[in-house]
Design an enzyme around this catalytic site. Structure first.
Site, mmCIF file in Angstrom:
data_model
loop_
_atom_site.group_PDB
_atom_site.id
_atom_site.type_symbol
_atom_site.label_atom_id
_atom_site.label_comp_id
_atom_site.label_asym_id
_atom_site.label_seq_id
_atom_site.Cartn_x
_atom_site.Cartn_y
_atom_site.Cartn_z
ATOM 1 N N ASP A 1 7.060 -2.391 -6.328
ATOM 2 C CA ASP A 1 7.255 -2.957 -7.665
ATOM 3 C C ASP A 1 7.750 -1.898 -8.645
ATOM 4 O O ASP A 1 7.573 -0.700 -8.429
ATOM 5 C CB ASP A 1 5.957 -3.597 -8.181
ATOM 6 C CG ASP A 1 4.781 -2.612 -8.231
ATOM 7 O OD1 ASP A 1 4.684 -1.755 -7.339
ATOM 8 O OD2 ASP A 1 3.974 -2.685 -9.183
ATOM 9 N N GLU B 1 1.586 -1.922 -7.543
ATOM 10 C CA GLU B 1 1.045 -0.593 -7.831
ATOM 11 C C GLU B 1 0.950 -0.373 -9.330
ATOM 12 O O GLU B 1 -0.035 0.161 -9.844
ATOM 13 C CB GLU B 1 1.952 0.477 -7.197
ATOM 14 C CG GLU B 1 1.348 1.885 -7.174
ATOM 15 C CD GLU B 1 1.651 2.698 -8.433
ATOM 16 O OE1 GLU B 1 1.046 3.779 -8.598
ATOM 17 O OE2 GLU B 1 2.483 2.259 -9.266
HETATM 18 ZN ZN LIG Z 1 5.333 4.876 -9.237
#
Ligand SMILES: [Zn+2]
Length: 373
Positions: free
Chosen positions: A76, A137
């Site tokens: 992401d 993340e």
């Molecule tokens: Zn990163």
């Protein structure tokens, strides 16, 4: 040329939209490339557990010698990330429009994929290479938190997701707490009957004024990040919300800072005759590796092999490395060359992207040479 292929892979990835929760297109691209390079590819169950449109992507290139190297990066990117148009000016890759570039963490993904390709084509002996590409993340390391132990079992894991010049090795990252607090007072007309009111804004302000914020010491930071409350000048405000955080490389220190911030809020509410509800969340645990651990020695040698200078440091930011280290995986995070991450000035040089891939390759070679397992 394989460095042109690396650059193409990076640029392809940059052009794929993948905000947190919508990583499926990027995952499909990576899965296809890794499969073409000879990997077995699979997804874990993190899609259902996080609400993303894909799970974490795991791939494995079976080795010719014992030992397992894991290369991890996240799928992401942060907003603004729609229609990213990468351009290269004098060897520097940046975005043409009002968006991030997404080198965080396309650099890590592209370098990991290219490493697998080069190793598979190279004809030398190599340990098993596992790639671990995570989802969500950027919004709390959610993908990594759902990784299964059998998917991350390895002898060394390199998280390709730190800012700065390749050669940098992150050997420590903090424990990180966040909070959301709601102050409740009593509304009243500010001109007619202020003495009947209890201002939630004053409670929040006094709480914040009593907190130690900013850099508290070399290993510890604290911040209030948002404040929200009130609508009109003539109302004593009944509700005010604040959010904030504290981090420290030192586990005991972060607990004491957290308690001090919490007490400041409760004391201020009590003094005013109001109440406060504080919700704390442990975002992730910190980690710190020994300066002369065998993993650092190996990676430092690999960095020298490609003509770069190793440089170990601790960071104030978190990454999937925090989660993996706490799960007991021997983990280091590597500087990937990206700078200005999460902003529209984000950039990376073609040279640094190439250096990152060469460092990963050199780690593979060293692991095979010394029989690292
Ligand atoms: Zn990163």
């Amino acid at each position: 040329m394989s460095n042109e292929r690396l650059l193409e892979t990076f640029l392809d990835l940059v052009r794929i939209e993948s905000p947190p929760g919508f990583e499926a297109l990027a995952a499909a691209y990576c899965a296809r490339e890794l499969e073409a390079a000879g990997c077995r590819v699979w997804f874990d169950a993190a899609a259902e557990l996080t609400g993303s449109d894909t799970g974490n992507l795991i791939a494995e290139l079976p080795g010719t010698v014992p030992g397992v190297l894991a290369l991890s990066a996240h799928l992401d990117v942060v907003e603004p990330c729609r229609n990213i148009r990468p351009v290269i000016t004098d060897g520097v890759i940046h975005s043409a429009g009002p968006t991030i570039l997404g080198a965080d963490d396309r650099a890590g993904l592209a370098a990991a994929i290219e490493t697998v390709r080069r190793v598979a084509e190279g004809g030398g002996s190599y340990p098993t290479i596992r790639t671990i590409f995570t989802i969500q993340e950027e919004v709390g390391l959610h993908g990594a938190k759902h990784l299964r132990p059998e998917d991350i079992a390895c002898d060394l894991c390199l998280v390709l997701d730190a800012e700065g010049t390749p050669g940098g090795i992150v050997i420590g990252a903090p424990t990180h707490y966040t909070f959301a607090a709601e102050f409740y007072g009593r509304a009243s007309h500010a001109g007619v009957a202020p003495e009947l009111g209890i201002s939630a804004i004053t409670m929040a302000a006094e709480a914040i004024a009593a907190m130690q914020l900013g850099r508290l010491d070399a290993r510890t930071t604290a911040n209030v990040g948002s404040i929200k409350g009130g609508r009109a000048t003539n109302v004593v405000t009944a509700r005010c919300d604040i959010t904030g955080e504290c981090r420290s490389l030192d586990r005991d220190r972060v607990e004491s800072v957290r308690l001090a911030m919490d007490s400041a809020m409760r004391a201020s509410a009590e003094r005013a005759g109001g109440t406060v509800e504080v919700l704390w969340h442990l975002e992730y645990e910190g980690f710190e590796s020994e300066q002369d651990s065998r993993e650092i020695r190996l990676v430092a040698e690999a960095i020298r092999d490609v003509g770069r200078e190793p440089n170990t440091y601790r960071t104030g930011g978190g990454s999937d490395a925090n989660v993996l280290a706490v799960m007991g995986v021997p983990t280091l995070a590597l500087a990937c060359g990206m700078t200005g991450v999460h902003g529209t000035n984000e950039q990376i040089t073609v040279d640094d992207l190439e250096a990152l891939a060469r460092i990963c390759e050199a780690v593979v070679v060293r692991m095979a040479e010394v029989g690292y397992e």
